[in-house]
Design a protein around this motif. Sequence first.
Motif, PDB file in Angstrom:
ATOM      1  N   LYS A 259      51.069  66.304  39.176  1.00 55.48           N
ATOM      2  CA  LYS A 259      51.557  66.651  40.520  1.00 55.48           C
ATOM      3  C   LYS A 259      51.006  65.682  41.557  1.00 55.48           C
ATOM      4  CE  LYS A 259      52.185  71.571  39.516  1.00 55.48           C
ATOM      5  NZ  LYS A 259      51.712  72.956  39.735  1.00 55.48           N
ATOM      6  N   GLN A 260      49.711  65.330  41.429  1.00 51.95           N
ATOM      7  CA  GLN A 260      49.116  64.379  42.365  1.00 51.95           C
ATOM      8  C   GLN A 260      49.719  62.993  42.193  1.00 51.95           C
ATOM      9  OE1 GLN A 260      47.164  67.033  44.462  1.00 51.95           O
ATOM     10  NE2 GLN A 260      46.999  64.862  44.905  1.00 51.95           N
ATOM     11  N   VAL A 261      49.993  62.607  40.938  1.00 53.69           N
ATOM     12  CA  VAL A 261      50.638  61.325  40.672  1.00 53.69           C
ATOM     13  C   VAL A 261      51.953  61.233  41.432  1.00 53.69           C
ATOM     14  CG1 VAL A 261      51.893  60.015  38.912  1.00 53.69           C
ATOM     15  CG2 VAL A 261      49.588  60.805  38.443  1.00 53.69           C
ATOM     16  N   ASN A 262      52.787  62.258  41.301  1.00 54.66           N
ATOM     17  CA  ASN A 262      54.104  62.239  41.947  1.00 54.66           C
ATOM     18  C   ASN A 262      54.004  62.192  43.471  1.00 54.66           C
ATOM     19  OD1 ASN A 262      55.654  62.198  39.620  1.00 54.66           O
ATOM     20  ND2 ASN A 262      55.775  64.418  39.468  1.00 54.66           N
ATOM     21  N   LEU A 263      53.046  62.935  44.028  1.00 57.93           N
ATOM     22  CA  LEU A 263      52.880  62.965  45.481  1.00 57.93           C
ATOM     23  C   LEU A 263      52.426  61.612  46.017  1.00 57.93           C
ATOM     24  CD1 LEU A 263      51.166  66.445  46.001  1.00 57.93           C
ATOM     25  CD2 LEU A 263      53.398  65.749  46.899  1.00 57.93           C
ATOM     26  N   GLU A 266      54.884  58.515  44.629  1.00 59.63           N
ATOM     27  CA  GLU A 266      56.308  58.744  44.906  1.00 59.63           C
ATOM     28  C   GLU A 266      57.161  58.565  43.646  1.00 59.63           C
ATOM     29  OE1 GLU A 266      57.308  56.244  48.196  1.00 59.63           O
ATOM     30  OE2 GLU A 266      56.214  57.475  49.644  1.00 59.63           O
ATOM     31  N   THR A 267      56.648  59.122  42.549  1.00 63.03           N
ATOM     32  CA  THR A 267      57.379  59.137  41.285  1.00 63.03           C
ATOM     33  C   THR A 267      57.963  60.530  41.082  1.00 63.03           C
ATOM     34  OG1 THR A 267      55.248  59.568  40.216  1.00 63.03           O
ATOM     35  CG2 THR A 267      56.068  57.307  40.160  1.00 63.03           C
ATOM     36  N   SER A 268      58.766  60.669  40.057  1.00 63.31           N
ATOM     37  CA  SER A 268      59.365  61.972  39.767  1.00 63.31           C
ATOM     38  C   SER A 268      59.161  62.326  38.293  1.00 63.31           C
ATOM     39  CB  SER A 268      60.860  61.962  40.108  1.00 63.31           C
ATOM     40  OG  SER A 268      61.513  60.893  39.441  1.00 63.31           O
ATOM     41  N   TYR A 269      57.953  62.063  37.795  1.00 64.83           N
ATOM     42  CA  TYR A 269      57.637  62.364  36.411  1.00 64.83           C
ATOM     43  C   TYR A 269      57.561  63.880  36.204  1.00 64.83           C
ATOM     44  CZ  TYR A 269      56.077  57.456  36.389  1.00 64.83           C
ATOM     45  OH  TYR A 269      55.987  56.085  36.507  1.00 64.83           O
ATOM     46  N   LYS A 270      57.813  64.318  34.968  1.00 63.83           N
ATOM     47  CA  LYS A 270      57.686  65.738  34.645  1.00 63.83           C
ATOM     48  C   LYS A 270      56.253  66.203  34.902  1.00 63.83           C
ATOM     49  CE  LYS A 270      61.017  67.473  31.262  1.00 63.83           C
ATOM     50  NZ  LYS A 270      62.140  66.773  31.858  1.00 63.83           N
ATOM     51  N   GLU A 271      56.103  67.339  35.561  1.00 63.71           N
ATOM     52  CA  GLU A 271      54.763  67.844  35.882  1.00 63.71           C
ATOM     53  C   GLU A 271      54.293  68.786  34.775  1.00 63.71           C
ATOM     54  OE1 GLU A 271      55.066  69.270  39.908  1.00 63.71           O
ATOM     55  OE2 GLU A 271      55.219  67.219  40.710  1.00 63.71           O
ATOM     56  N   ARG A 272      54.072  68.181  33.620  1.00 64.72           N
ATOM     57  CA  ARG A 272      53.559  68.858  32.432  1.00 64.72           C
ATOM     58  C   ARG A 272      52.437  68.007  31.854  1.00 64.72           C
ATOM     59  NH1 ARG A 272      57.267  72.899  30.801  1.00 64.72           N
ATOM     60  NH2 ARG A 272      55.465  73.634  29.600  1.00 64.72           N
ATOM     61  N   ARG A 316      54.596  50.131  36.970  1.00 66.16           N
ATOM     62  CA  ARG A 316      54.589  51.307  37.838  1.00 66.16           C
ATOM     63  C   ARG A 316      53.913  52.495  37.141  1.00 66.16           C
ATOM     64  NH1 ARG A 316      59.431  50.859  39.229  1.00 66.16           N
ATOM     65  NH2 ARG A 316      60.420  52.291  37.752  1.00 66.16           N
ATOM     66  N   LEU A 317      54.161  52.629  35.841  1.00 74.79           N
ATOM     67  CA  LEU A 317      53.552  53.712  35.067  1.00 74.79           C
ATOM     68  C   LEU A 317      52.028  53.602  35.073  1.00 74.79           C
ATOM     69  CD1 LEU A 317      54.444  56.066  33.045  1.00 74.79           C
ATOM     70  CD2 LEU A 317      53.944  54.411  31.243  1.00 74.79           C
ATOM     71  N   TRP A 318      51.520  52.395  34.792  1.00 75.97           N
ATOM     72  CA  TRP A 318      50.065  52.231  34.712  1.00 75.97           C
ATOM     73  C   TRP A 318      49.407  52.200  36.093  1.00 75.97           C
ATOM     74  CZ3 TRP A 318      48.022  53.883  30.649  1.00 75.97           C
ATOM     75  CH2 TRP A 318      48.698  53.786  29.430  1.00 75.97           C
ATOM     76  N   GLU A 319      50.117  51.750  37.089  1.00 81.10           N
ATOM     77  CA  GLU A 319      49.582  51.838  38.451  1.00 81.10           C
ATOM     78  C   GLU A 319      49.413  53.296  38.859  1.00 81.10           C
ATOM     79  OE1 GLU A 319      52.054  49.660  41.132  1.00 81.10           O
ATOM     80  OE2 GLU A 319      51.552  47.714  40.234  1.00 81.10           O
ATOM     81  N   ALA A 320      50.375  54.120  38.478  1.00 86.60           N
ATOM     82  CA  ALA A 320      50.279  55.555  38.779  1.00 86.60           C
ATOM     83  C   ALA A 320      49.049  56.155  38.111  1.00 86.60           C
ATOM     84  CB  ALA A 320      51.544  56.273  38.322  1.00 86.60           C
ATOM     85  N   ARG A 321      48.797  55.759  36.855  1.00 87.42           N
ATOM     86  CA  ARG A 321      47.610  56.265  36.139  1.00 87.42           C
ATOM     87  C   ARG A 321      46.324  55.748  36.789  1.00 87.42           C
ATOM     88  NH1 ARG A 321      43.481  57.513  35.130  1.00 87.42           N
ATOM     89  NH2 ARG A 321      42.382  57.777  33.148  1.00 87.42           N
TER      90      ARG A 321
END
Length: 463
Positions: A259-263, A266-272, A316-321
């Motif tokens: 959830k924090q990643v998406n906020l 600004e991604t829309s990954y599944k929040e699971r 973008r994936l690894w920057e989010a992580r």
Amino acid sequence: METASMSLLHALKEVLSEQQVTENQTVRELHGRDESYHKESLPDLVVFPETAQQVSEIVKLANKYEVPIVPFGLGSSLEGHVIPYEHGITIDFSLMNKILEVRESDFLVRVQPGVTRTQLNKELKKYGLFFSVDPGADATLGGMAATNASGTTSVKYGVMRDQVRDLEVVLADGSIIHTGNLAAKSSSGYHLNGLFVGSEGTLGCFTELTLNVYGIPEHVMAARASFPSLNDAVEAVVSILQAGVPIARVELVDEPSMKQVNLFSETSYKERPTLFLEFHGNEAGLKQDVEFTREIVEDHHCLDIEFETDNAARNRLWEARHNLAYAFIHGHPGKKMMVTDVCLPISELSGAISHAREAVDLLGLPGGIVGHVGDGNYHTLLMIDMSNQDEIEKAEKFNEQIVLYALERGGTCTGEHGVGVGKQKYQQKEHGQALHVMENIKLALDPDNLFNPNKILKTKDRG
């Protein structure tokens, strides 16, 4: 300043230029903290050497005037390693930031300690090479060696200790030694590389490092797999490793963290509960590894898995992580982050993470769980109001709970962040009689307790 301190300041200015020594309040404040929640404390002086010989002269003067020394990279550490609680001199290595030699045929590079991993990889790219250790922060290589850093790629390439071929070290008497050589292996003498890497500035100052580097993989593919539970995600990782899939990165991010990643990103990954994965290899081998991994995660109730072959999407994936810690900080203004850091045998990881998640839920504090689960290392990110003593005590009690859980199952109180002051109280329980061996090594190499006193070990009072 007192007379003794004034004398030290003048003595330092005789071996360094005026610009390399400062008692400026702002500069001292910048060197009185790291990125942790630990209380700040300012050094008396900050020095900026440019050569190993200058470091040697600084150490000799510190010995003469009986003041402690704390080595400083970028201050990105998380357990108070660089905070000078006994004041003295902070040695900032930012001017020692040269890449001295790239030996591409030997897959080695020789650097000064102030070089950052991003700076190094930018240079290595010209040779088709890269440096593997990726702790997330753009830390200095000297600091990474000091804490035995690891990070997202350690499951394939190993941790910082595995990359160090040789160190140039200034000892407490000002002498300069080398701890290794250029050979890929040696049976000669004690393993000094292993001793100094992870010593957190308590045994000497690193002034040069010779490191292993690797060829840039022909193909890289990333994936994101979501699961109905944390247990399913962790068990999937165990199965991937048992199957011998040569995975390069495998990171766990729990539901609150997604959830924090998406906020923040600004991604829309599944929040699971989600695994971030990366595969390195040639085209044919990679295709086989990816299909095998897909079958394995589906056996563990994977909800969906998406592969990223596009370089921008993968970055973008690894920057989010990597930005997850900052995502939590940004999402909870006014709070400080406590990051826990335990590592367990892989067979114990699922139980440990479930235990941690239940404990976080009982705390009533914002928090998420992430981890380099391929090597049994996970972190809990807790946001704390440092003016609220009750929250501080809750967080510290939680930290102790998960450390003791790890130690009781053959794990360690810190997988990569190091001991500093934050994990010092667990050293006796983790190491037992071996702690006395460490104390004797410290006494032998630093008899006057010059280097980073009272970090890792409780040492004698100075003076």
